[in-house]
Design an enzyme around this catalytic site. Sequence first.
Site, PDB file in Angstrom:
ATOM      1  N   GLU A 158       0.846  -1.202   0.000  1.00 46.00           N
ATOM      2  CA  GLU A 158       0.000   0.000   0.000  1.00 46.00           C
ATOM      3  C   GLU A 158       0.875   1.244   0.000  1.00 46.00           C
ATOM      4  O   GLU A 158       0.690   2.147   0.821  1.00 46.00           O
ATOM      5  CB  GLU A 158      -0.902   0.029   1.239  1.00 46.00           C
ATOM      6  CG  GLU A 158      -2.017  -0.973   1.213  1.00 46.00           C
ATOM      7  CD  GLU A 158      -3.059  -0.703   2.291  1.00 46.00           C
ATOM      8  OE1 GLU A 158      -2.717  -0.113   3.333  1.00 46.00           O
ATOM      9  OE2 GLU A 158      -4.218  -1.073   2.091  1.00 46.00           O
ATOM     10  N   GLU A 234      -6.695  -7.535  -0.530  1.00 48.11           N
ATOM     11  CA  GLU A 234      -7.059  -7.610   0.884  1.00 48.11           C
ATOM     12  C   GLU A 234      -8.550  -7.361   1.017  1.00 48.11           C
ATOM     13  O   GLU A 234      -8.994  -6.205   1.031  1.00 48.11           O
ATOM     14  CB  GLU A 234      -6.294  -6.575   1.712  1.00 48.11           C
ATOM     15  CG  GLU A 234      -4.801  -6.862   1.792  1.00 48.11           C
ATOM     16  CD  GLU A 234      -4.070  -5.886   2.707  1.00 48.11           C
ATOM     17  OE1 GLU A 234      -4.732  -5.227   3.539  1.00 48.11           O
ATOM     18  OE2 GLU A 234      -2.844  -5.778   2.562  1.00 48.11           O
TER      19      GLU A 234
HETATM   20  C1  GLA Z   1      -3.874  -2.523   5.145  1.00 46.23           C
HETATM   21  C2  GLA Z   1      -2.543  -3.244   5.164  1.00 46.23           C
HETATM   22  C3  GLA Z   1      -2.607  -4.565   5.893  1.00 46.23           C
HETATM   23  C4  GLA Z   1      -3.411  -4.435   7.166  1.00 46.23           C
HETATM   24  C5  GLA Z   1      -4.795  -3.932   6.830  1.00 46.23           C
HETATM   25  C6  GLA Z   1      -5.714  -3.782   8.026  1.00 46.23           C
HETATM   26  O1  GLA Z   1      -4.592  -2.892   4.075  1.00 46.23           O
HETATM   27  O2  GLA Z   1      -2.037  -3.445   3.867  1.00 46.23           O
HETATM   28  O3  GLA Z   1      -1.302  -4.971   6.172  1.00 46.23           O
HETATM   29  O4  GLA Z   1      -2.767  -3.546   8.015  1.00 46.23           O
HETATM   30  O5  GLA Z   1      -4.701  -2.657   6.265  1.00 46.23           O
HETATM   31  O6  GLA Z   1      -5.818  -4.943   8.727  1.00 46.23           O
END
Ligand code: GLA
Length: 583
Positions: A158, A234
């Site tokens: 991210e 995700e």
């Molecule tokens: C983001 C991150 C993950 C995690 C999620 C929340 O998407 O990429 O590593 O921290 O948020 O659980």
Amino acid sequence: MGKVEVSGGAIRIDGKPVQMISGTIHYFRVHPELWRDRIEKAKMMGLNAIETYLCHNLHEPHKGEFDFSGMLDFERFLDEIHRAGLYAIVRPGPYICAEWENGGLPPWLSVEPGIDFRCSNPAFLEANDRYLNKVLPMVKKHLYTAGGPVVMMQIENEYGSYGKDRNYLEHIRQVYLRNGIDVPLFTSDGPCDWMLHGGTIPECYQTLNFGSRSEEAFRKGREYRPEGPDFCMEFWNGWFDHWGEKHHTRPAKDAAKELDAMLKAGASVNFYVFHGGTNFGFMAGANGNGAEAGDYGPTVTSYDYDAPLSESGDPTPKFFAFQEVIRKYRKDAAFGTPRPGRKQSPGRVKFIESAPLFGQLDRLSARRHALKPLTMEACGQSYGFINYRTVIDGPAEENLYFPEVRDRVSAYLDGEYLGTVYRNDANRRIPFRLKKETAVLDLLVENTGRINYGPLVGRDQKGLPLGVCIGWQSQIEFDIWNLELDDISKVEYGEYRNAKEVPAFHRGYFEAEAGADTFVRIPGVKGVVWINGFNLGRYWNIGPCKTLYVPAPVLKEGRNQIVVLELHQLDVNSVKLTDKPKL
Ligand code: GLA
């Protein structure tokens, strides 16, 4: 030789388009003896892939020293995925977020000269390259192209929600290429313009992270990559908890509906998470970006996440709801019904011995001397507690004042408790009065978890970064003990004593059977629990979780040992081990 590519709007494995239905399991949050069980259960839900991050911080605990043993043997984890006949997706970071200490970055990085984080900073790139050059050849052996399960790998994590240094992303990509990684590389970002703008590079496949409104999210993604294919890397089907918050849950029905929409549209999905596991030891991270005073929020020990498979590996209603949806789209999957794992209630365990912490300092750590209270990182310490001791001479009749507390300090004058200040407290003073000419001041500071998301990642050094004042006067000359507590076997116990505001280890023994999990009801205000030397993690009576998970492989048939480090006072002289979690 197998081949994986993203082309013509599809992920193609050996030329055939594959819809990935994957689930996250972090090997570093699950006891290695349970990896196979959790992976088998993922297969039973109908998944065809397992996704995991790698954790730089545990793999390189000290600069240049690597560890891939036991719970860190990710190659064995990949072998287990392979054995189950599933694909694997690997996201090595080095930054991983994941509610994991420091977002996966090693704490020693914070004191590298000239360091800046997650950008083309030379000191950061040097550490980044050393780590990647170590782990990528290990992953390479498990690539699909080498006969293994790994079909895709992620660059950074991210990145767009943090920065916009695309040279840095390209640098990482080059390190992958130089290491012969020949499966598709991808990025993952939130589905909004600034994140996609900062976090994607044309050479990498783009995936998205979100929990709902998938249609809208994929539409946004397509503005940047019209050809697709859509992949929710995700799918947040649950959520995590901070200390002091309400336990988060998400209705199975709602998450299943979103899943159905994505699968129907032909998208690939990775459940974040399929099985969360536990932030054992001191590895839970924290949130906070300093935008508002008091916004620091450490994550709890359980990483249950209200996921399809619970923290203790049992199928939840979400498991079956998702399975039902997946049945519509994967006719060939080996669906199954996992049996819940065995649980046991050893009952109440009486503490029989105690060891006040201040009597154990020299057994737990070397003593160092410094003019000012050095941070943990400056001492080469990563986790746990740090104790600063100084002798105060009079006249002194004022407040102790802590300009900055990372994250929770308790003060003792000649062994007598004065008070506690938490990082979020608006008032960081403790009234104090010197009754004689000199007195010994102990400041016991706990690292409750480094921030894992946002601009403070890497910058959350622990201890008392700005020292301690009496009034406005900075104090000097400290003895320092680095209480990492990775080995507490040298603690010497005396008779049991549960005195108020005397931080102490308490020990007891209990009988257990092999092959069944249990849960420790939290025994006091705040502290840490070990069973047979295995650190189960932190507890705090502000909740929400009121139990700590004890995986079966930690227990032995017959006599087992429990040690509790309680910082304030135990509730009673015993601790309860039960067969039910309370999250
Ligand atoms: C983001 C991150 C993950 C995690 C999620 C929340 O998407 O990429 O590593 O921290 O948020 O659980």
